[in-house]
Design a protein around this motif. Structure first.
Motif, short mmCIF file in Angstrom:
data_model
loop_
_atom_site.label_atom_id
_atom_site.label_comp_id
_atom_site.label_asym_id
_atom_site.label_seq_id
_atom_site.Cartn_x
_atom_site.Cartn_y
_atom_site.Cartn_z
N ILE A 32 1.18 -1.12 0.12
CA ILE A 32 0.35 -0.35 -0.02
C ILE A 32 1.39 1.35 -0.25
O ILE A 32 1.70 1.39 0.92
CB ILE A 32 -0.47 -0.14 1.30
N THR A 83 0.43 5.52 0.31
CA THR A 83 -0.35 6.44 0.29
C THR A 83 -0.35 7.62 0.24
O THR A 83 1.34 8.10 -0.14
CB THR A 83 -1.29 6.47 1.70
N VAL A 95 -7.16 -0.81 3.61
CA VAL A 95 -6.42 -2.37 4.43
C VAL A 95 -7.16 -3.35 3.94
O VAL A 95 -6.85 -4.21 3.32
CB VAL A 95 -6.14 -2.36 5.86
N LEU A 142 -0.80 -8.39 3.47
CA LEU A 142 0.02 -6.94 2.77
C LEU A 142 0.53 -7.46 3.89
O LEU A 142 1.28 -7.75 4.60
CB LEU A 142 -1.14 -6.01 3.77
N ALA A 169 3.81 -1.57 3.90
CA ALA A 169 3.36 0.02 3.23
C ALA A 169 4.15 1.31 3.24
O ALA A 169 5.10 1.32 4.55
CB ALA A 169 1.90 -0.09 4.57
N ASN A 215 3.74 5.05 4.06
CA ASN A 215 2.54 6.29 4.36
C ASN A 215 3.17 7.48 3.79
O ASN A 215 4.12 7.66 5.19
CB ASN A 215 2.75 5.61 5.85
N GLY A 260 -2.93 5.24 10.25
CA GLY A 260 -2.91 4.37 8.44
C GLY A 260 -1.63 2.47 9.15
O GLY A 260 -1.99 1.54 9.53
N GLU A 271 -2.76 -0.85 9.49
CA GLU A 271 -1.46 -1.92 8.79
C GLU A 271 -0.74 -2.86 9.67
O GLU A 271 -0.51 -4.37 9.07
CB GLU A 271 -0.14 -0.53 8.19
N MET A 316 -1.02 -6.87 9.03
CA MET A 316 0.53 -7.88 8.92
C MET A 316 0.61 -8.55 10.04
O MET A 316 1.29 -9.18 9.75
CB MET A 316 2.30 -6.15 8.93
N ILE A 320 7.10 -1.46 7.11
CA ILE A 320 5.86 -0.57 7.43
C ILE A 320 7.44 1.01 6.77
O ILE A 320 8.66 0.80 7.51
CB ILE A 320 6.11 0.15 8.00
N CYS A 335 11.97 -1.75 2.15
CA CYS A 335 11.08 -3.21 2.92
C CYS A 335 11.64 -4.28 2.17
O CYS A 335 10.53 -5.60 2.70
CB CYS A 335 9.70 -2.96 2.07
#
Length: 249
Positions: free
Chosen positions: A10, A12, A74, A84, A87, A89, A122, A126, A130, A138, A228
């Motif tokens: 994800i 944002t 999510v 997920l 992420a 953010n 968020g 998230e 996870m 994240i 990540c």
């Protein structure tokens, strides 16, 4: 970064700038991407670019300050792609330029809501997803304004310092459960937000940056995806400054 293949991400604020570059980089590495933003037109364009290049992506319109909308974001990732894993953010606003004593309270509240509450809300959604999926990573978007002060930007500076605090705390809480949480502190990057600034200010910033140029959104996106990946498996609670040397002076 083969471990990103078939992962789910994800992003944002994914419609333009750093967010769009990050979403595209995830897709290039084989991840399915949920592009989330209030900016529908540009968000759908970003998804179309990813799909046209052979990637998997879905757009979700979301106000990151609204917990129900964030939960739905999510859930879209989980329902559409099966879970997920990553992420970023990234959604944020700068707000008004005023000295501290002249800052309107409504501007303070809006900037803190989007930049700080949005990251907090968020992460809550998230992390839960996870943990159900065995772990994840994240990345929260702070700023060099999370490292040093900038005159006339009290709410923005406070929000970005707060993002680093959220990041460090969550990293301590969830590392053993397999969720790594890091932050990136970009310098001045060539994004629509910066392009709206007057040219004189941009030139002043370039002159104050040792590398002598603005950063590119892709340079931040590359770092977010790296954080990540398994290549950064021993990195958590970190605030990675990417600013061409600006705050090192």
């Amino acid at each position: 970064m083969s471990e990103l293949q078939d992962g789910v991400a994800i992003v944002t604020g994914g419609s333009t700038g750093i967010g769009a570059a990050t979403a595209k980089r995830f897709a290039d590495e084989g991840a399915s991407v949920v592009v989330a933003d209030v900016n529908v037109e540009d968000g759908e364009d970003t998804v179309a670019e990813i799909v046209d290049a052979g990637g998997e992506a879905t757009f979700v319109e979301v106000d990151v300050t609204d917990p129900a909308e964030v939960e739905a974001m999510v859930e879209t990732a989980v329902d559409t792609y099966g879970g997920l894993d990553f992420a970023v953010n990234n959604a944020g606003i700068e707000g008004e330029n005023e000295p501290t004593s002249d800052q309107p309270l409504d501007n303070w509240e809006q900037v803190i809501d989007v930049n700080l509450k949005g990251v907090f809300v968020g992460m809550q959604a998230e992390i839960d997803a996870m943990l159900e999926d065995g772990g994840g990573a994240i990345v929260n978007m702070s700023s060099i304004a999370g490292q040093v002060g900038f005159p006339n930007l009290t709410p923005y500076v406070a929000s970005k310092h707060g993002v680093i605090g959220l990041t460090k705390t969550a990293s301590l809480e969830y590392s053993e459960a397999g969720v790594r949480v890091n932050a990136i502190c970009p310098g001045v990057i060539e994004t629509p937000m910066v392009e709206a600034t007057d040219q004189a200010s941009i030139e002043q910033t370039i002159a104050a940056t040792p590398i002598g140029r603005l950063g590119e959104p892709s340079e931040i996106g590359d770092a977010a995806v790296w954080l990540c990946s398994e290549e950064a498996s021993f990195v958590t609670g970190e605030s990675l400054v990417i600013d061409g040397g600006y705050v090192s002076q």
